[in-house]
Design an enzyme around this catalytic site. Structure first.
Site, short mmCIF file in Angstrom:
data_model
loop_
_atom_site.label_atom_id
_atom_site.label_comp_id
_atom_site.label_asym_id
_atom_site.label_seq_id
_atom_site.Cartn_x
_atom_site.Cartn_y
_atom_site.Cartn_z
N HIS A 110 0.82 -1.21 0.00
CA HIS A 110 0.00 0.00 0.00
C HIS A 110 0.86 1.26 0.00
O HIS A 110 0.36 2.36 -0.21
CB HIS A 110 -0.92 0.00 1.22
N ASP A 119 -7.76 -11.38 -17.85
CA ASP A 119 -7.75 -12.67 -18.53
C ASP A 119 -6.31 -13.04 -18.90
O ASP A 119 -5.69 -12.40 -19.73
CB ASP A 119 -8.63 -12.60 -19.78
#
Length: 440
Positions: A158, A381
């Protein structure tokens, strides 16, 4: 759901090409400096689809090769954090684990458990190891199920990435996996100049953690399909909230009502309440909005306070308070954030909820919302088709809510963490139950 995942190999994936010497010292922007010291987790599960997942060696080979190329584009992610000022883009690479899940993917999809889902990640996203400069910025775990399904777990620090950054990296990685490094360069090449817009400051503090023992908390998933959200929005009349605003308001109201049924509040004044919401500032930048693939912590926290604990509150009231707080993150606000008073402005935003709780005469219950609804995780994908399910495991923080999109694109699923007593009451809320989807 009792599951066991076995890690069978561990290696480091380095960028496919070295980072030029003049780019090796990547400055963190002000908002990165203030970001929390943990990792952003995301899980993508892919169902078996014939030959595409039959050969795990081919799949993992493609994943590693394309990851290496993606790290060259997002070159700070292949380096190591240097204190709270910069990233040493030394090309030491990402952690990559391969694991075997000796059960069916359907067991995960039909009955997900937040505690079990952690096994599909390369490490706990809550570990605080960024003081160790050897800590990787990116960790990946590829999990191969007996049925031929695959789960890919990713943790990204983060300190350099928010949810939008994680989404951008996954988009680039998957497109390289499908089409090679030269595919749609404008879409996959990240914007890496956040420090020029929000110059770093002399920051000598960190935003404190609010992690709580999971034994004291309950985390559950609630699904809201498109039809339910349409009905919910109709309840607001002319207010016309977005899906996220409407659902945030419903969850806030239901959680507030649950908290006020705690035994300790029977003889006392009920607690005050506030909702915080993270706001992605990329599209709000002026005169030129930032691209969604801009790397960094380009978000701000808004606080919507409800200061009258005795007033009967309707959904419309909460929606108005919420929208007012979120629209305050405008061009004027961001201009101050970019200027000399940027640190004070950012600190004010991050600490507003805490100050509200400290200044109120009674207890204030603060509910934190973070929406990833519009991030295209279901378009990631790797040659395996679209994910059957995309989720985040979140963090053990009381009163925290993560909103995720669904595969159909119309619904929202909410991962909600409350005190165990509050969760029992929350699940009984009749108004909430009118909109919760019963389908898995």
């Amino acid at each position: 759901m009792a599951i066991k995942v076995e890690v069978v190999s561990t290696e480091t994936i380095k960028p496919s090409s070295p980072t030029p010497s003049h780019l090796r010292n990547f400055k963190l922007c002000l908002l990165d400096q203030l970001a929390p010291l943990y990792w952003v987790p995301i899980l993508l599960f892919y169902s078996a689809a014939g030959d595409k997942v039959a050969n795990s060696a081919l799949v993992t080979g493609n994943l590693k090769t394309s990851l290496s190329r993606a790290l060259s584009l997002f070159y700070p992610l292949g380096g190591r954090v240097k204190g709270n000022t910069a990233i040493d883009c030394n090309d030491e690479g990402a952690l990559y684990l391969e694991a075997k899940a000796h059960f069916e993917l359907s067991e995960v999809l039909s009955n997900p458990d937040i505690n079990q889902l952690q096994q599909f990640l390369p490490f706990s996203p809550c570990r605080v190891a960024l003081n160790d400069e050897e800590a990787v910025i990116v960790g990946v775990q590829a999990n191969f199920f007996d049925c031929g399904g695959i789960g890919i777990g990713i943790c990204i620090s983060h300190k350099i990435a928010d949810g939008a950054s994680v989404s951008a990296f996954l988009t680039a990685w998957s497109e390289i996996s499908l089409n090679g490094i030269n595919c749609k360069a404008s879409r996959i090449t990240p914007f890496l100049k956040a420090s020029e817009l929000f110059p770093p400051k002399d920051v000598n503090f960190q935003i404190p953690h609010r992690f709580t023992s999971r034994e004291k908390l309950s985390t559950k998933r609630f699904r809201f399909d498109g039809e339910s959200l349409t009905r919910l929005k109709a309840r607001f009349g002319s207010t016309a909230p977005t899906r996220v605003e409407a659902l945030t308001t419903l969850i806030w109201k239901s959680a507030m009502e649950a908290a006020r049924k705690r035994p300790e509040w029977k003889e006392k004044y009920p607690p005050l309440s506030a909702a915080t919401h993270t706001v992605n500032i990329r599209s709000r930048m002026r005169p030129q909005p930032l691209p969604e693939n801009a790397l960094g912590n380009l978000w701000q926290v808004t606080v919507a306070p409800l200061m009258d604990a005795h007033k009967g509150v309707e959904l419309e009231d909460l929606a108005g308070i919420l929208r007012k707080s979120m629209t305050a993150i405008d061009a004027k606000y961001l201009s101050v954030l970019q200027g000399e008073k940027g640190l004070a402005k950012a600190y004010e935003s991050l600490m507003a909820a805490r100050k509200l709780a400290e200044s109120s005469p009674g207890k204030t219950e603060v509910y934190g919302f973070s929406s990833w609804v519009n991030f295209p995780f279901y378009e990631v994908d790797f040659g395996l088709g679209r994910p059957a399910w995309a989720c985040t495991t979140g963090h053990p923080i009381e009163n925290i809510v993560y909103l995720m999109g669904t595969r159909c694109g119309e619904g929202i699923e909410a991962w909600i963490t409350l005190r165990k007593h509050d969760m029992v009451e929350f699940e009984r809320n009749n108004e909430l139950l009118q909109f919760v989807s019963l389908s898995p």
